[in-house]
Design a protein around this motif. Sequence first.
Motif, PDB file in Angstrom:
ATOM      1  N   VAL A  71       0.812  -1.212   0.000  1.00 40.57           N
ATOM      2  CA  VAL A  71       0.000   0.000   0.000  1.00 40.57           C
ATOM      3  C   VAL A  71       0.847   1.264   0.000  1.00 40.57           C
ATOM      4  O   VAL A  71       0.495   2.262  -0.630  1.00 40.57           O
ATOM      5  N   VAL A  72       1.980   1.233   0.677  1.00 39.72           N
ATOM      6  CA  VAL A  72       2.748   2.453   0.924  1.00 39.72           C
ATOM      7  C   VAL A  72       3.149   3.152  -0.371  1.00 39.72           C
ATOM      8  O   VAL A  72       2.872   4.347  -0.565  1.00 39.72           O
ATOM      9  N   GLU A  73       3.798   2.440  -1.269  1.00 44.91           N
ATOM     10  CA  GLU A  73       4.264   3.069  -2.506  1.00 44.91           C
ATOM     11  C   GLU A  73       3.103   3.506  -3.389  1.00 44.91           C
ATOM     12  O   GLU A  73       3.177   4.536  -4.056  1.00 44.91           O
ATOM     13  N   VAL A  74       2.037   2.709  -3.400  1.00 50.23           N
ATOM     14  CA  VAL A  74       0.866   3.088  -4.197  1.00 50.23           C
ATOM     15  C   VAL A  74       0.301   4.411  -3.701  1.00 50.23           C
ATOM     16  O   VAL A  74       0.005   5.323  -4.483  1.00 50.23           O
ATOM     17  N   VAL A  75       0.152   4.541  -2.387  1.00 55.05           N
ATOM     18  CA  VAL A  75      -0.401   5.769  -1.809  1.00 55.05           C
ATOM     19  C   VAL A  75       0.520   6.955  -2.064  1.00 55.05           C
ATOM     20  O   VAL A  75       0.070   8.049  -2.416  1.00 55.05           O
ATOM     21  N   LYS A  76       1.824   6.756  -1.917  1.00 50.87           N
ATOM     22  CA  LYS A  76       2.774   7.847  -2.114  1.00 50.87           C
ATOM     23  C   LYS A  76       2.801   8.333  -3.561  1.00 50.87           C
ATOM     24  O   LYS A  76       2.987   9.521  -3.825  1.00 50.87           O
ATOM     25  N   GLN A  77       2.607   7.419  -4.504  1.00 51.03           N
ATOM     26  CA  GLN A  77       2.755   7.761  -5.919  1.00 51.03           C
ATOM     27  C   GLN A  77       1.441   8.157  -6.592  1.00 51.03           C
ATOM     28  O   GLN A  77       1.446   8.586  -7.742  1.00 51.03           O
ATOM     29  N   SER A  78       0.329   8.026  -5.892  1.00 51.11           N
ATOM     30  CA  SER A  78      -0.974   8.269  -6.507  1.00 51.11           C
ATOM     31  C   SER A  78      -1.662   9.475  -5.878  1.00 51.11           C
ATOM     32  O   SER A  78      -1.540   9.716  -4.680  1.00 51.11           O
ATOM     33  N   LYS A  79      -2.393  10.208  -6.692  1.00 52.80           N
ATOM     34  CA  LYS A  79      -3.180  11.315  -6.157  1.00 52.80           C
ATOM     35  C   LYS A  79      -4.375  10.804  -5.358  1.00 52.80           C
ATOM     36  O   LYS A  79      -4.853  11.476  -4.446  1.00 52.80           O
ATOM     37  N   MET A  80      -4.834   9.623  -5.730  1.00 50.71           N
ATOM     38  CA  MET A  80      -6.024   9.082  -5.095  1.00 50.71           C
ATOM     39  C   MET A  80      -5.923   7.558  -5.080  1.00 50.71           C
ATOM     40  O   MET A  80      -5.676   6.936  -6.102  1.00 50.71           O
ATOM     41  N   THR A  81      -6.095   6.951  -3.903  1.00 53.29           N
ATOM     42  CA  THR A  81      -6.040   5.504  -3.763  1.00 53.29           C
ATOM     43  C   THR A  81      -7.325   5.021  -3.112  1.00 53.29           C
ATOM     44  O   THR A  81      -7.747   5.563  -2.088  1.00 53.29           O
TER      45      THR A  81
END
Length: 209
Positions: free
Chosen positions: A134-144
């Motif tokens: 989850v961490v990298e997805v959240v950091k790299q995305s405007k919306m998760t």
Amino acid sequence: MAGIVKVVGTGPGDENYITPIGLETIKLAEILVGGQRLLDTFANDGQEQFPVDKDLKKAIEYINEKRYSKNIVVLVSGDTGIYSLANYLTKHIDPDDLEFIPGISSIQLMFARIKKPWNEAQILSMHGRTLDIVVEVVKQSKMTALLTGSPWTPQKIADYLISEGVLDMKVIVGKDLSYPWEILIDTTLQELAKVEEDYSNSVMVILNE
């Protein structure tokens, strides 16, 4: 047509959110296959029922045994195309023998509730996953958008993100979406981590704005 299995997305929960064609397809079925909650909600008198549990192989065997002699409909929650049993079916039954009837997903309803487009959202189901993804997805995305579930409640996810240095993001949690008692919690990761109420099996939207 003999041998065709229809797969119906039943929507996010409340039966009022199923599509008319989905409901009509269910009414015409001789056999319904699906989770017990869906069978309890949508089965009609006189229909045979096959509850699906963790033994998916057994469900496939049953479907293949019955589908040439009876009209079988498989019920899946939400939409057929997002984290659905339908994907498993395509790997074990010829896709030409499957007909998908889509439904409204809880993700779709969540974004309607918060009045935001979701075409750029990163979507993950936490069922069977570890939190590190989850961490990298959240950091790299405007919306998760996360489909939460045991053991990963929204609070545990928030707590983990904070421990990994994700601190100042807004988060919205939708619980029991589509039901009259649904709730939306508009907060921050820090505040969500402190909440003690049971928010499991919710949709969690994290905004990196």
